[in-house]
Design a protein around this motif. Structure first.
Motif, short mmCIF file in Angstrom:
data_model
loop_
_atom_site.label_atom_id
_atom_site.label_comp_id
_atom_site.label_asym_id
_atom_site.label_seq_id
_atom_site.Cartn_x
_atom_site.Cartn_y
_atom_site.Cartn_z
N MET A 1 0.83 -1.20 0.00
CA MET A 1 0.00 0.00 0.00
C MET A 1 0.87 1.26 0.00
O MET A 1 0.58 2.23 -0.71
CB MET A 1 -0.93 0.00 1.22
CG MET A 1 -1.86 1.20 1.30
SD MET A 1 -2.98 1.10 2.71
CE MET A 1 -1.80 1.11 4.07
N CYS A 2 1.95 1.24 0.78
CA CYS A 2 2.86 2.39 0.82
C CYS A 2 3.54 2.60 -0.53
O CYS A 2 3.67 3.74 -0.99
CB CYS A 2 3.91 2.18 1.91
SG CYS A 2 3.28 2.24 3.61
N VAL A 3 3.95 1.51 -1.17
CA VAL A 3 4.59 1.63 -2.48
C VAL A 3 3.62 2.20 -3.50
O VAL A 3 3.98 3.08 -4.31
CB VAL A 3 5.12 0.26 -2.95
CG1 VAL A 3 5.57 0.33 -4.40
CG2 VAL A 3 6.27 -0.20 -2.06
N ASP A 4 2.38 1.72 -3.47
CA ASP A 4 1.37 2.25 -4.40
C ASP A 4 1.13 3.74 -4.16
O ASP A 4 0.95 4.51 -5.11
CB ASP A 4 0.06 1.47 -4.26
CG ASP A 4 0.18 0.04 -4.75
OD1 ASP A 4 1.12 -0.24 -5.53
OD2 ASP A 4 -0.64 -0.81 -4.34
N MET A 5 1.14 4.14 -2.90
CA MET A 5 0.93 5.56 -2.59
C MET A 5 2.10 6.40 -3.08
O MET A 5 1.91 7.51 -3.61
CB MET A 5 0.76 5.73 -1.08
CG MET A 5 0.50 7.19 -0.65
SD MET A 5 -0.96 7.90 -1.44
CE MET A 5 -2.26 6.90 -0.71
N ILE A 6 3.32 5.89 -2.95
CA ILE A 6 4.48 6.62 -3.47
C ILE A 6 4.37 6.79 -4.98
O ILE A 6 4.65 7.86 -5.52
CB ILE A 6 5.78 5.88 -3.10
CG1 ILE A 6 6.02 5.95 -1.60
CG2 ILE A 6 6.98 6.48 -3.85
CD1 ILE A 6 7.22 5.15 -1.14
N ASP A 7 3.94 5.74 -5.68
CA ASP A 7 3.77 5.82 -7.13
C ASP A 7 2.78 6.93 -7.50
O ASP A 7 3.00 7.70 -8.45
CB ASP A 7 3.28 4.49 -7.69
CG ASP A 7 4.37 3.42 -7.66
OD1 ASP A 7 5.56 3.81 -7.65
OD2 ASP A 7 4.03 2.23 -7.65
N VAL A 8 1.69 7.02 -6.74
CA VAL A 8 0.69 8.05 -7.01
C VAL A 8 1.27 9.43 -6.78
O VAL A 8 1.11 10.35 -7.61
CB VAL A 8 -0.56 7.83 -6.14
CG1 VAL A 8 -1.52 9.02 -6.28
CG2 VAL A 8 -1.27 6.55 -6.51
N VAL A 9 1.97 9.61 -5.65
CA VAL A 9 2.54 10.92 -5.33
C VAL A 9 3.57 11.34 -6.38
O VAL A 9 3.58 12.50 -6.83
CB VAL A 9 3.19 10.88 -3.92
CG1 VAL A 9 3.96 12.18 -3.66
CG2 VAL A 9 2.12 10.69 -2.85
N VAL A 10 4.42 10.42 -6.79
CA VAL A 10 5.43 10.74 -7.80
C VAL A 10 4.78 11.08 -9.13
O VAL A 10 5.17 12.05 -9.80
CB VAL A 10 6.42 9.57 -7.96
CG1 VAL A 10 7.33 9.80 -9.16
CG2 VAL A 10 7.26 9.40 -6.70
N ASP A 11 3.77 10.29 -9.54
CA ASP A 11 3.10 10.57 -10.81
C ASP A 11 2.43 11.95 -10.79
O ASP A 11 2.51 12.71 -11.76
CB ASP A 11 2.05 9.49 -11.10
CG ASP A 11 2.68 8.14 -11.44
OD1 ASP A 11 3.89 8.14 -11.77
OD2 ASP A 11 1.98 7.12 -11.35
N VAL A 12 1.78 12.27 -9.69
CA VAL A 12 1.11 13.58 -9.59
C VAL A 12 2.14 14.70 -9.56
O VAL A 12 1.95 15.75 -10.20
CB VAL A 12 0.22 13.62 -8.33
CG1 VAL A 12 -0.32 15.03 -8.10
CG2 VAL A 12 -0.94 12.64 -8.47
#
Length: 311
Positions: free
Chosen positions: A275-286
């Protein structure tokens, strides 16, 4: 940047940086792991990678806590000793000449410099042996592992030894029970082989891995932590953090590779990590879309490319 390349001589003579040595049989998935973890290659594209024919050395330099060399060895690599005057000092071997290019697609170290045991294992290092779980029987691969362990221990008694039981994503491993049985079988065989070689004192860690899920990142995180001298301090700080902020779990992530450099003393739950990795991916993409750019910071990670994140 996910990977940075320095001058070849600086890379090969820098004895301060730990090494991660990827070894194992041909087509076991060593280069695929390297591409997926550190170059963000989609897992399905690794099917088209060619076999590694020479030692490929790369430098991971994402932040002050994640700096090490990654050595990707061909499956048929074997050691031979070369005298310092340029002649062979015993045994046979094939030349691995060539140099690193700017893109890091070089052919590896030059003959006479780093192909003996001292040159490979003579610095703080982790031997990561990649075993194809679908390629039974494992006798030949495990014999090779024991030989590498013996060579490494003779030069570096503090060598970390890790086995990736890789490709546990096929039809043979549809259930967790089959995966656990495979891991137990491999661990038993390794222990038996080490006893026969009088190496029972060597601690070998085994991880079930696949490039199609987060297991490979979890396993690589454990290796990086073993090579990080500041780990006890970082763990204590994260323990203070969750205590003061009443948090359930905390990770210290490297944003570029999605590896966690440290975590608190509570057990790691794989779902929380994912879940943390997925959240990092979202933050980086945004951030890549809406964030501002300073200099060259957008490379391979957006404005957050060189930072770390607490999860």
């Amino acid at each position: 940047m996910a990977l940075e390349y320095t001058d070849e001589q600086q890379m090969l003579t820098d004895l301060t940086k730990p090494r991660i040595l990827l070894m194992g049989p041909r087509r076991s998935g060593k280069t695929s792991i390297l591409r997926v973890v550190f170059q963000k290659m989609p897992p399905h594209e690794t099917l088209f990678l060619e076999s590694t024919h020479a030692v490929d050395i790369r430098l991971a330099n994402n932040n002050p806590f994640l700096q090490f060399q990654i050595w990707d060895f061909p499956g048929d690599f074997f050691f031979y000793r070369v005298s310092r005057n340029g002649g062979e000092g015993g045994g046979g071997g094939r030349e691995l000449g060539g140099s690193m290019t700017q893109e890091g697609e070089g052919e590896g170290p030059k003959e006479g410099e780093l192909l003996d045991e001292v040159g490979v294992f003579g610095v703080p290092a982790a031997l990561v042996f990649v075993l194809d779980a679908q390629d039974e029987p494992y006798h030949e691969a495990l014999t090779r592992l024991v030989d590498l362990v013996a060579r490494g221990q003779s030069v570096n008694p503090s060598l970390h030894v890790v086995v990736f039981i890789h490709k546990v994503d096929g039809d043979l491993f549809l259930s967790d029970e089959h995966k656990v049985d495979c891991q137990r079988d491999v661990q038993h065989r390794i222990a038996q082989e080490l006893r026969d070689a009088s190496l029972e004192h060597v601690e070998v860690s085994c991880f079930l891995t696949s490039i199609y899920d987060h297991s490979i990142f979890e396993a690589f995180s454990k290796i990086v932590q073993r090579l990080t001298h500041q780990l006890p301090v970082m763990e204590n700080l994260l323990n203070y953090l969750i205590s003061a902020c009443k948090m359930e779990k905390s990770f210290l992530f490297d944003v570029v590779s999605r590896l966690y450099l440290a975590t608190d003393s509570n057990p790691v739950d794989m779902q929380t990590y994912e879940m943390c990795v997925d959240m990092i991916d979202v933050v980086v993409d945004v951030s890549c879309i809406y964030g501002y750019v300073v200099g060259e910071e957008r490379q391979a990670g957006g404005p957050l490319g060189r930072n770390m994140i607490f999860g």
